[in-house]
Design a protein around this motif. Structure first.
Motif, PDB file in Angstrom:
ATOM      1  N   UNK A 135       0.811  -1.207   0.000  1.00 11.02           N
ATOM      2  CA  UNK A 135       0.000   0.000   0.000  1.00 11.02           C
ATOM      3  C   UNK A 135       0.852   1.268   0.000  1.00 11.02           C
ATOM      4  N   UNK A 136       1.003   1.932   1.145  1.00 15.86           N
ATOM      5  CA  UNK A 136       1.682   3.229   1.179  1.00 15.86           C
ATOM      6  C   UNK A 136       3.188   3.122   0.983  1.00 15.86           C
ATOM      7  N   UNK A 188      -8.798   1.332  -0.044  1.00 14.00           N
ATOM      8  CA  UNK A 188      -8.478   2.663  -0.532  1.00 14.00           C
ATOM      9  C   UNK A 188      -7.625   2.484  -1.779  1.00 14.00           C
ATOM     10  N   UNK A 189      -8.146   2.965  -2.913  1.00 14.53           N
ATOM     11  CA  UNK A 189      -7.545   2.633  -4.195  1.00 14.53           C
ATOM     12  C   UNK A 189      -6.649   3.767  -4.674  1.00 14.53           C
ATOM     13  N   UNK A 190      -5.349   3.497  -4.700  1.00 12.94           N
ATOM     14  CA  UNK A 190      -4.383   4.506  -5.106  1.00 12.94           C
ATOM     15  C   UNK A 190      -4.412   4.742  -6.613  1.00 12.94           C
ATOM     16  N   UNK A 191      -4.239   5.999  -6.993  1.00 12.35           N
ATOM     17  CA  UNK A 191      -3.801   6.370  -8.332  1.00 12.35           C
ATOM     18  C   UNK A 191      -2.286   6.577  -8.274  1.00 12.35           C
ATOM     19  N   UNK A 192      -1.606   6.241  -9.355  1.00 11.42           N
ATOM     20  CA  UNK A 192      -0.146   6.308  -9.374  1.00 11.42           C
ATOM     21  C   UNK A 192       0.331   7.333 -10.400  1.00 11.42           C
ATOM     22  N   UNK A 193       1.539   7.834 -10.186  1.00 12.10           N
ATOM     23  CA  UNK A 193       2.092   8.867 -11.061  1.00 12.10           C
ATOM     24  C   UNK A 193       2.532   8.326 -12.413  1.00 12.10           C
ATOM     25  N   UNK A 194       2.716   7.022 -12.503  1.00 15.27           N
ATOM     26  CA  UNK A 194       3.126   6.398 -13.762  1.00 15.27           C
ATOM     27  C   UNK A 194       2.542   4.998 -13.821  1.00 15.27           C
ATOM     28  N   UNK A 195       2.560   4.426 -14.997  1.00  9.98           N
ATOM     29  CA  UNK A 195       2.061   3.075 -15.224  1.00  9.98           C
ATOM     30  C   UNK A 195       3.261   2.124 -15.264  1.00  9.98           C
ATOM     31  N   UNK A 196       3.320   1.117 -14.371  1.00 12.62           N
ATOM     32  CA  UNK A 196       4.489   0.226 -14.337  1.00 12.62           C
ATOM     33  C   UNK A 196       4.473  -0.873 -15.389  1.00 12.62           C
ATOM     34  N   UNK A 197       3.454  -0.894 -16.244  1.00 14.77           N
ATOM     35  CA  UNK A 197       3.249  -2.053 -17.122  1.00 14.77           C
ATOM     36  C   UNK A 197       4.435  -2.338 -18.037  1.00 14.77           C
ATOM     37  N   UNK A 198       5.125  -1.316 -18.502  1.00 13.40           N
ATOM     38  CA  UNK A 198       6.252  -1.542 -19.411  1.00 13.40           C
ATOM     39  C   UNK A 198       7.504  -2.033 -18.695  1.00 13.40           C
ATOM     40  N   UNK A 213     -13.300   7.783  -8.916  1.00 14.90           N
ATOM     41  CA  UNK A 213     -12.051   8.404  -8.523  1.00 14.90           C
ATOM     42  C   UNK A 213     -10.809   7.862  -9.168  1.00 14.90           C
ATOM     43  N   UNK A 214     -10.928   6.901 -10.087  1.00 13.23           N
ATOM     44  CA  UNK A 214      -9.755   6.418 -10.797  1.00 13.23           C
ATOM     45  C   UNK A 214      -9.309   7.416 -11.846  1.00 13.23           C
ATOM     46  N   UNK A 215      -8.003   7.623 -11.959  1.00 11.54           N
ATOM     47  CA  UNK A 215      -7.481   8.662 -12.855  1.00 11.54           C
ATOM     48  C   UNK A 215      -6.455   8.137 -13.849  1.00 11.54           C
ATOM     49  N   UNK A 216      -6.420   6.815 -14.082  1.00  8.60           N
ATOM     50  CA  UNK A 216      -5.353   6.259 -14.917  1.00  8.60           C
ATOM     51  C   UNK A 216      -5.859   5.817 -16.290  1.00  8.60           C
ATOM     52  N   UNK A 217      -6.947   6.418 -16.723  1.00  8.98           N
ATOM     53  CA  UNK A 217      -7.442   6.265 -18.098  1.00  8.98           C
ATOM     54  C   UNK A 217      -7.689   4.817 -18.496  1.00  8.98           C
ATOM     55  N   UNK A 218      -8.197   4.045 -17.546  1.00  9.61           N
ATOM     56  CA  UNK A 218      -8.614   2.684 -17.853  1.00  9.61           C
ATOM     57  C   UNK A 218      -7.536   1.625 -17.761  1.00  9.61           C
ATOM     58  N   UNK A 219      -6.271   2.004 -17.652  1.00 15.08           N
ATOM     59  CA  UNK A 219      -5.197   1.027 -17.437  1.00 15.08           C
ATOM     60  C   UNK A 219      -4.606   1.311 -16.063  1.00 15.08           C
ATOM     61  N   UNK A 220      -5.091   0.579 -15.057  1.00 17.03           N
ATOM     62  CA  UNK A 220      -4.830   0.932 -13.664  1.00 17.03           C
ATOM     63  C   UNK A 220      -4.265  -0.263 -12.898  1.00 17.03           C
ATOM     64  N   UNK A 221      -2.993  -0.576 -13.086  1.00 14.59           N
ATOM     65  CA  UNK A 221      -2.397  -1.674 -12.312  1.00 14.59           C
ATOM     66  C   UNK A 221      -2.516  -1.417 -10.808  1.00 14.59           C
ATOM     67  N   UNK A 222      -2.697  -2.508 -10.046  1.00 16.82           N
ATOM     68  CA  UNK A 222      -2.804  -2.388  -8.588  1.00 16.82           C
ATOM     69  C   UNK A 222      -1.912  -3.397  -7.871  1.00 16.82           C
ATOM     70  N   UNK A 223      -1.348  -4.362  -8.605  1.00 19.85           N
ATOM     71  CA  UNK A 223      -0.356  -5.288  -8.033  1.00 19.85           C
ATOM     72  C   UNK A 223       0.556  -5.747  -9.151  1.00 19.85           C
ATOM     73  N   UNK A 235       4.825  -5.649  -5.355  1.00 20.67           N
ATOM     74  CA  UNK A 235       4.059  -4.560  -4.750  1.00 20.67           C
ATOM     75  C   UNK A 235       2.579  -4.856  -4.867  1.00 20.67           C
ATOM     76  N   UNK A 236       1.833  -4.575  -3.803  1.00 17.08           N
ATOM     77  CA  UNK A 236       0.381  -4.592  -3.847  1.00 17.08           C
ATOM     78  C   UNK A 236      -0.157  -3.278  -3.311  1.00 17.08           C
ATOM     79  N   UNK A 237      -1.136  -2.719  -4.019  1.00 12.57           N
ATOM     80  CA  UNK A 237      -1.747  -1.475  -3.584  1.00 12.57           C
ATOM     81  C   UNK A 237      -2.799  -1.655  -2.528  1.00 12.57           C
ATOM     82  N   UNK A 238      -3.179  -2.897  -2.235  1.00 13.27           N
ATOM     83  CA  UNK A 238      -4.155  -3.146  -1.174  1.00 13.27           C
ATOM     84  C   UNK A 238      -3.530  -3.006   0.197  1.00 13.27           C
ATOM     85  N   UNK A 239      -4.367  -3.019   1.229  1.00 11.34           N
ATOM     86  CA  UNK A 239      -3.860  -3.043   2.592  1.00 11.34           C
ATOM     87  C   UNK A 239      -4.029  -1.766   3.374  1.00 11.34           C
ATOM     88  N   UNK A 240      -4.853  -0.824   2.884  1.00 16.31           N
ATOM     89  CA  UNK A 240      -5.106   0.393   3.665  1.00 16.31           C
ATOM     90  C   UNK A 240      -5.942   0.087   4.900  1.00 16.31           C
TER      91      UNK A 240
END
Length: 464
Positions: A135-136, A188-198, A213-223, A235-240
């Motif tokens: 998460x954080x 609590x679902x984080x938005x990230x400053x960049x997309x790690x997919x590449x 509240x999602x802001x990653x234009x439909x491609x929103x990795x979370x783990x 990394x996992x974005x869960x756990x808030x």
């Protein structure tokens, strides 16, 4: 296919480590320390792997940190790895970090390590150490570029806590192999400053249409997971929420990430882009496949195909392929047998594939040229590399079968284990179909997530 001879491989005979998920976590405080810079209060009594849970905060502090630390302790107690916990950055010395197979950053925030501690951690990762971010951990060390690459992405913002739909993209990684393709949970679902997919292998992503509240234009990795500068990172974005650590599915997710990080389970964490599904778990996607010969495959509700009877083959009849990367996930229950056929002409006779194509074998115990990773009866896998990369029966593995010209390479959980070139004028890998084998009544092997990426038609240079 299977020969009569039997040679038991140590990796195939390994016992399945992963057991049941323990009950809800007890609330215990994160340990602090001042013991000469070591800083960790130790959970003694384990002879195997050891992890350090680090939960120092220099910004917002999550109320769920004690539950997170307690959950990792309980998972370690059940699954055989030791756990130390600290909020003392003095634990980040070369000597102390060398004691650990992974360091878990449990909702750390802000600037938590000084320059010397950062250098020690960089050296630790470079020597094969591992990082688990929860998460954080993405809201940490914004001015340390190494850490940003290791975590995969930095936190940007978040909406209110709410339910959302998680799309599980990779169901072979131990962090996600036990999850359904759709995972509905509240966090609590984080938005990230960049997309790690590449840069990383995305294991799960958010369906932004399922919440606000999602802001990653439909491609929103979370783990995600990756190999990074000599080490492993998950990394996992869960756990808030505190409730996350009492949720069996989230605990299993966290456990799988730790098991992969410490090397107790293997997975392909290379970035994956540009693949299209040939079988995505649905009945509709099976319409392009045909059964050749006796036996069958049964599709379960979770999108898994399991073989029964035989000897037959389920083959993709819609088209052949010439230059491609084929990926698929597979699992054996025990000493079972199957294989993946490539480079054979269209036929309803499964023996046509045997006589005209090549089989990449799946078999726990057979002769070296007829066991897992071999090009059946033609070339053995590199058994040392294979055994290191192979998960034991009961756990999922991933094959990449890469065909370019007459060259065929096999990757197991991201590790190249075979490199074969066809020289038989009666066979050709340049055009043909692909299929999965159902070997016989006593053999049950499961497959899922069969996908392909077509490559430019060219011959690959040997050794690359």
């Amino acid at each position: 296919m299977r020969a009569t001879a039997r040679v038991l491989t140590s990796a195939a005979a390994a016992a399945l480590l992963l057991g049941g998920v323990p009950g809800p976590a007890a609330s215990v405080p994160a340990a602090t320390g001042g013991n000469g810079g070591q800083g960790a209060v130790s959970d003694k009594g384990h002879d195997g792997k050891r992890v350090l849970v680090f939960s120092k905060t220099a910004g917002f502090r999550h109320d769920s940190i004690p539950e997170g630390v307690a959950a990792v302790r309980e998972l370690g107690a059940v699954h055989g790895f030791g756990v130390d916990a600290t909020e003392d950055a003095g634990a980040f010395t070369a000597r102390n970090l060398a004691r650990y197979d992974a360091v878990v950053f449990m909702s750390t925030t802000g600037d938590v390590l000084d320059d010397a501690q950062q250098r020690a951690f960089e050296r630790y990762i470079g020597r094969g150490g591992a990082y688990v971010g929860v998460h954080a951990a993405a809201d940490t060390e914004y001015d340390w570029a190494f850490y940003g690459g290791l975590a995969g992405a930095y936190f940007q913002s978040h909406p209110a806590i709410q339910p959302a739909t998680v799309r599980v993209e990779d169901r072979s990684h131990p962090a996600t192999s036990g999850l359904d393709p759709v995972w509905n949970r509240t966090d609590e679902w984080y938005n990230y400053r960049s997309d790690p997919r590449d840069r990383a292998r995305v294991l799960a992503s958010l369906d932004e249409s399922s919440y606000s509240g999602g802001t990653m234009n439909g491609d929103h990795p979370i783990a995600w997971c990756q190999h990074y500068r000599g080490g492993r990172a998950f990394y996992t974005g869960g756990g808030h929420t505190e409730e996350s650590y009492a949720d069996p599915a989230f605990r299993q997710h966290l456990l799988g990430g730790i098991r992969w990080a410490v090397g107790e389970a293997q997975a392909d964490c290379r970035p994956e882009n540009g693949y299209r599904p040939l079988f995505d778990g649905t009945a509709e996607s099976l319409a392009a496949w045909k059964q050749a010969g006796p036996g069958t495959f049964t599709r379960s509700d979770d999108g898994t195909l399991t073989s029964s009877g035989g000897m037959g083959m389920l083959w993709y009849a819609a088209s052949g392929f010439g230059s491609y990367s084929l990926k698929l996930d597979w699992r054996m229950a025990g000493d079972d047998n199957s294989g993946v056929f490539v480079g054979f002409p269209a036929s309803d006779d499964p023996w046509s594939a045997v006589d005209n194509g090549y089989e990449i074998q799946i078999d726990a115990t057979d002769a070296p040229d007829r066991t897992t990773g071999s090009v059946y009866s033609f070339q053995s896998a590199d058994t040392v590399r294979r055994d290191r990369a192979l998960n034991p029966p009961g756990e999922w593995n991933t094959y990449e079968i890469r065909v370019e010209g007459e060259r065929l390479r096999v990757f197991l959980n991201g590790v190249k284990i075979n490199d074969f070139t066809n020289t038989d004028p009666a066979r050709s890998l340049r055009d043909g179909h692909l299929g999965i084998q159902n070997h016989g009544a006593d053999d049950q092997v499961s497959f899922r997530n069969i996908r392909i990426r077509e490559l430019p038609a060219r011959s690959a240079a040997p050794g690359r």
